[in-house]
Design an enzyme around this catalytic site. Structure first.
Site, PDB file in Angstrom:
ATOM      1  CE  LYS A  28       6.897 106.525  -5.405  1.00  0.00           C
ATOM      2  NZ  LYS A  28       6.631 106.533  -7.019  1.00  0.00           N
ATOM      3  NE  ARG A  54      11.808 103.247  -7.831  1.00  0.00           N
ATOM      4  CZ  ARG A  54      11.845 104.495  -7.618  1.00  0.00           C
ATOM      5  NH1 ARG A  54      11.773 105.153  -6.643  1.00  0.00           N
ATOM      6  NH2 ARG A  54      12.140 105.366  -8.631  1.00  0.00           N
ATOM      7  NE  ARG A 106       8.203 114.492 -12.123  1.00  0.00           N
ATOM      8  CZ  ARG A 106       8.149 113.093 -11.426  1.00  0.00           C
ATOM      9  NH1 ARG A 106       7.258 112.917 -10.640  1.00  0.00           N
ATOM     10  NH2 ARG A 106       8.824 112.256 -11.960  1.00  0.00           N
ATOM     11  NE  ARG A 164      12.614 113.317 -11.520  1.00  0.00           N
ATOM     12  CZ  ARG A 164      12.085 112.449 -10.966  1.00  0.00           C
ATOM     13  NH1 ARG A 164      11.379 112.660  -9.839  1.00  0.00           N
ATOM     14  NH2 ARG A 164      12.518 111.085 -10.995  1.00  0.00           N
ATOM     15  NE  ARG A 213      11.403 107.827 -14.110  1.00  0.00           N
ATOM     16  CZ  ARG A 213      10.987 109.014 -13.939  1.00  0.00           C
ATOM     17  NH1 ARG A 213      10.792 109.444 -15.102  1.00  0.00           N
ATOM     18  NH2 ARG A 213      10.359 109.314 -12.987  1.00  0.00           N
TER      19      ARG A 213
HETATM   20  P1  AMP Z   1      12.340 108.859  -8.254  1.00  0.00           P
HETATM   21  O1  AMP Z   1      12.220 110.228  -7.976  1.00  0.00           O
HETATM   22  O2  AMP Z   1      11.829 108.006  -6.851  1.00  0.00           O
HETATM   23  O3  AMP Z   1      11.366 108.559  -9.292  1.00  0.00           O
HETATM   24  O4  AMP Z   1      13.650 108.061  -8.559  1.00  0.00           O
HETATM   25  C1  AMP Z   1      14.496 108.475  -9.533  1.00  0.00           C
HETATM   26  C2  AMP Z   1      15.487 107.343  -9.974  1.00  0.00           C
HETATM   27  O5  AMP Z   1      16.378 107.394  -8.962  1.00  0.00           O
HETATM   28  C3  AMP Z   1      14.857 106.238 -10.375  1.00  0.00           C
HETATM   29  O6  AMP Z   1      14.507 105.878 -11.553  1.00  0.00           O
HETATM   30  C4  AMP Z   1      16.134 105.232 -10.178  1.00  0.00           C
HETATM   31  O7  AMP Z   1      16.984 105.388 -11.240  1.00  0.00           O
HETATM   32  C5  AMP Z   1      16.818 105.885  -8.869  1.00  0.00           C
HETATM   33  N1  AMP Z   1      16.237 105.370  -7.488  1.00  0.00           N
HETATM   34  C6  AMP Z   1      15.289 106.043  -6.753  1.00  0.00           C
HETATM   35  N2  AMP Z   1      14.962 105.327  -5.521  1.00  0.00           N
HETATM   36  C7  AMP Z   1      15.463 103.927  -5.753  1.00  0.00           C
HETATM   37  C8  AMP Z   1      15.430 102.768  -5.042  1.00  0.00           C
HETATM   38  N3  AMP Z   1      14.884 102.743  -4.189  1.00  0.00           N
HETATM   39  N4  AMP Z   1      16.361 101.931  -5.714  1.00  0.00           N
HETATM   40  C9  AMP Z   1      16.939 101.855  -6.828  1.00  0.00           C
HETATM   41  N5  AMP Z   1      17.014 103.007  -7.719  1.00  0.00           N
HETATM   42  C10 AMP Z   1      16.143 104.240  -7.090  1.00  0.00           C
END
Ligand code: AMP
Length: 215
Positions: free
Chosen positions: A13, A88, A127, A160, A171
């Site tokens: 994404k 999410r 990654r 990360r 996740r």
């Molecule tokens: P991402 O970079 O999108 O994989 O997000 C990394 C982490 O940020 C996720 O594992 C969640 O802990 C948090 N996070 C990101 N977007 C959301 C969301 N829309 N709702 C809740 N937690 C989020």
């Protein structure tokens, strides 16, 4: 164009959204990036979000709603945006509707990047980000020259904090349980478009643009 990107962690994404942003000037609005910035800056919000992020759990809906409402109200989103990582879960999808109504916008498409589980694991565990350029790389998939270019220029290939195997497993579980129901939600709303998210970044991007009627 107002797009929501759906897809598991590691489905690409962020990579595809960044490309659309560079080539079409659509801002990529990533709640993950916004939260990581808040954690790095050690803001009150970042401190509230950090434990959930480290564990691979979702941050509470009210925190991310505040972040997204503030970001979408900024001027650069008035001509369209790509939501990457929000919503999410079903509550967040419902929360988004009044936020969009407030700024007089509505979604055009929800794009699902569809990727097999074994590929997701390799993408996530491999990654890295170059500490000098911010470029996203992968130790399994990126050309060796690109990985070397970062380290030879004095950069580091940074992983990360939540890309370790234990957190990744959580996740992916959270994705299946909480985020996957959004596929039906957006299908029912007539907005869902599915793009096969396997192959090279260029191939996926070409497919994405065709699906969105941009090529
Ligand atoms: P991402 O970079 O999108 O994989 O997000 C990394 C982490 O940020 C996720 O594992 C969640 O802990 C948090 N996070 C990101 N977007 C959301 C969301 N829309 N709702 C809740 N937690 C989020």
């Amino acid at each position: 164009m107002r797009i929501v990107f759906l897809g598991a962690p590691g489905s690409g994404k962020g990579t595809q959204a960044k490309r659309l942003m560079e080539e079409h000037g659509l801002p990529q609005v990533s709640t993950g990036d916004l939260l990581r910035a808040a954690v790095a800056a050690d803001t009150a919000l970042g401190r509230r979000a950090k434990a959930a992020m480290d564990a691979g759990e979702l941050v509470t809906d009210d925190i991310v709603l505040g972040i997204i409402a503030e970001r979408l109200a900024q001027d650069d989103c008035s001509g369209g945006f790509i939501l990457d990582g929000y919503p999410r879960n079903l509550q967040q999808a419902r929360d988004l509707e009044p936020v969009l109504a407030e700024i007089g916008q509505s979604l055009d498409s929800a794009v699902l990047l569809d990727v097999d589980m074994d590929i997701l694991m390799k993408r996530l565990t491999g990654r890295r980000t170059c500490s000098l350029t911010g470029k996203l790389l992968n130790v399994y998939y990126s050309p060796q020259e690109e990985l070397d270019a970062c380290t030879q220029a004095g950069g580091e290939l940074v992983q990360r904090a939540d890309d370790n195997e234990e957190t990744i497993g959580n996740r992916l579980k959270v994705y299946r349980e909480q985020t996957e129901p959004l596929i039906d939600f957006y299908r029912d709303a007539g907005l869902l478009k599915t793009v096969a998210g396997e192959g090279s970044i260029d191939e996926i991007y070409a497919r994405l643009k065709r699906t969105l009627g941009m090529s």
